[in-house]
Design an enzyme around this catalytic site. Structure first.
Site, short mmCIF file in Angstrom:
data_model
loop_
_atom_site.label_atom_id
_atom_site.label_comp_id
_atom_site.label_asym_id
_atom_site.label_seq_id
_atom_site.Cartn_x
_atom_site.Cartn_y
_atom_site.Cartn_z
N SER A 124 0.40 -0.78 -0.38
CA SER A 124 0.12 0.26 0.01
C SER A 124 0.68 1.64 0.04
O SER A 124 1.71 1.06 0.79
CB SER A 124 -1.12 -0.02 1.35
N TYR A 152 -1.36 -0.90 10.79
CA TYR A 152 -1.99 -1.70 9.14
C TYR A 152 -0.88 -1.30 8.67
O TYR A 152 -0.23 -2.34 7.63
CB TYR A 152 -3.32 -1.35 8.80
N LYS A 156 2.17 -3.14 6.82
CA LYS A 156 2.25 -3.48 5.12
C LYS A 156 3.88 -3.18 4.62
O LYS A 156 4.77 -3.90 4.18
CB LYS A 156 1.92 -2.80 4.62
C1 WQD Z 1 -10.26 9.19 1.51
C2 WQD Z 1 -10.73 10.38 1.41
C3 WQD Z 1 -10.81 11.25 3.80
C4 WQD Z 1 -14.36 8.37 4.05
C5 WQD Z 1 -6.73 4.10 3.26
C6 WQD Z 1 -5.61 3.98 4.05
C7 WQD Z 1 -4.69 2.46 2.64
C8 WQD Z 1 -5.88 1.84 2.25
C9 WQD Z 1 -7.30 3.27 1.82
C10 WQD Z 1 -7.00 -0.21 2.70
C11 WQD Z 1 -9.32 11.09 2.04
C12 WQD Z 1 -12.07 10.68 2.69
C13 WQD Z 1 -12.87 8.96 3.50
C14 WQD Z 1 -15.41 9.40 4.70
C15 WQD Z 1 -14.35 10.88 4.07
N1 WQD Z 1 -6.18 0.65 2.30
N2 WQD Z 1 -13.41 10.64 2.65
N3 WQD Z 1 -15.66 10.38 4.36
O1 WQD Z 1 -7.41 7.11 3.52
O2 WQD Z 1 -6.68 7.27 1.12
O3 WQD Z 1 -6.68 5.06 1.64
O4 WQD Z 1 -7.43 3.37 3.14
O5 WQD Z 1 -7.04 -1.02 2.84
O6 WQD Z 1 -3.88 2.34 3.03
O7 WQD Z 1 -4.62 4.44 4.80
O8 WQD Z 1 -8.77 6.01 1.74
O9 WQD Z 1 -11.29 6.05 0.97
O10 WQD Z 1 -10.83 5.80 3.59
O11 WQD Z 1 -10.22 8.35 1.93
O12 WQD Z 1 -14.44 12.24 3.68
O13 WQD Z 1 -15.97 8.66 4.61
O14 WQD Z 1 -11.73 10.27 1.95
O15 WQD Z 1 -10.72 11.95 4.40
O16 WQD Z 1 -9.23 12.37 1.93
P1 WQD Z 1 -7.79 6.46 2.38
P2 WQD Z 1 -10.28 6.71 2.47
#
Ligand code: WQD
Length: 345
Positions: A124, A152, A156
């Site tokens: 990741s 997590y 990785k």
């Molecule tokens: C994306 C954007 C949030 C949810 C994480 C892990 C990574 C990988 C993928 C998986 C951010 C915003 C999110 C919500 C929001 N792991 N958001 N409201 O954080 O980039 O990555 O997931 O197995 O290792 O760190 O992805 O989809 O959670 O968030 O505003 O309800 O959406 O703040 O800017 P992220 P995400």
């Protein structure tokens, strides 16, 4: 090639299974369905007209995994199996380290014992921690570890180190580490897609459940980041493009440890994702601005040029494609893989 997919019933594994089968490879899925659904196996067959072999076992249990794979032949392994909820990993660090590291260690021992030399690891972009310079796409030379905010992510990074050390001790191993940015979307058939248990942690599955009316509104985590609209920017990659990246990595696998970013190189903000989803689905996606989520970064975008060049792979699908395919999956399967199979948390 006959390929073992650990965690092959999960979101990314199932799409990789389809891509490999369609290209004429054979697929063996090892999964314990701890965060996936047995129904996915039939769906893969429905899409491809081909069967996968299924082994139900827990890779983190060494004796169980060794026994399950004892008489199974394969030439390569793609290692997806692991726990992946960031917030849960902060609450249950020992469980995350135990499960994710045991799975990697056990698989390496099994590969060595069977003399299976090709390994692809599902890593990741989270291993990059806090970007040194978020204004540019991150390349594979960016430092790893500094600023990782959760177990997590560390699991990785640690698995990458374990694989690297195992390769030093066993030079014939051809290990490829793939660092995913933000996988989204679903297969164009609408038959497989992301079906998280409980409340989705990630943006697009949450948005899709709002669009279908399963949740009232999206909480946008912060609108004061130093980005054009104030919301966080990520590199969203269609899961079918991501799957093609795995096949390219498999076909280009060489001795040593190779590391590739799999991303599009283009960033989109949370509000851009919301607008794209509303457009693709024709549904309203109500949202409110909420507090920033602990540990979130303003911007994380890939520089994917190494994979573009060496694997001759690049993304072909857009955010609009991902929203359209996610919506097709969500609207055709409002309860995911089965009514009652996705308990509300
Ligand atoms: C994306 C954007 C949030 C949810 C994480 C892990 C990574 C990988 C993928 C998986 C951010 C915003 C999110 C919500 C929001 N792991 N958001 N409201 O954080 O980039 O990555 O997931 O197995 O290792 O760190 O992805 O989809 O959670 O968030 O505003 O309800 O959406 O703040 O800017 P992220 P995400």
């Amino acid at each position: 090639m006959r390929v073992l997919l650990t965690g092959g019933a999960g979101y990314i594994g199932s799409h990789v299974a389809v891509t490999l089968l369609e290209a004429g490879h054979e697929v063996v899925v090892l999964d314990n369905f701890s965060n996936s659904h047995p129904a996915v196996i039939e769906r893969i067959a429905q899409i491809t007209g081909k069967q996968v072999s299924l082994i139900e076992a827990n890779l983190a249990d060494k004796a169980e995994a060794e026994q399950a794979l004892q008489n199974v032949d394969f030439e390569a392994a793609i290692h997806f199996a692991g726990l992946k909820a960031v917030g849960e990993s902060v609450e249950q660090p020992t469980r995350y380290y135990r499960e994710n590291l045991s799975a990697t260690l056990n698989l390496l021992d099994i590969l060595k014992a069977k003399d299976v030399r090709k390994l692809i690891f599902s890593s990741s972009a989270t291993v990059y921690g806090e970007p040194e310079d978020a204004s540019v796409g991150l390349d594979e030379n960016h430092q790893v570890g500094v600023g990782i905010t959760n177990p997590y992510g560390w699991s990785k990074a640690m698995s990458e180190q374990i694989i690297t050390d195992a390769q030093t001790a066993w030079p014939e191993l051809q290990a490829t580490i793939l660092r995913y940015f933000n996988p989204v979307g679903a297969h164009a058939s609408g038959l497989i897609g992301e079906d998280p248990f409980g409340i989705p942690n990630n943006l697009m599955p949450f948005v899709s459940q709002v669009a279908i009316g399963r949740r009232e509104k999206l909480y946008v985590f912060g609108d004061s980041y130093p980005t054009p609209d104030g919301t966080g920017i990520r590199d969203y990659i269609h899961v079918v493009d991501l799957a093609a990246g795995h096949m390219a990595a498999l076909e280009h696998s060489t001795p040593g440890v190779s590391v590739y970013n799999l991303g599009s190189g283009t960033g989109h903000s949370v509000l851009e994702v919301v607008a794209a989803y509303a457009e693709a689905s024709g549904q309203a996606v109500p949202y409110v601005i909420a507090e920033p989520r602990a540990g979130d970064l303003a911007k994380l975008v890939a520089n994917p040029s190494k994979a573009n060049r060496e694997l001759r792979w690049q993304t072909r699908l857009t955010l609009a494609d991902a929203c359209r395919d996610s919506w097709r999956w969500q609207s055709q399967n409002p309860d995911g893989f089965g009514a009652g199979s996705s308990p509300e948390a």
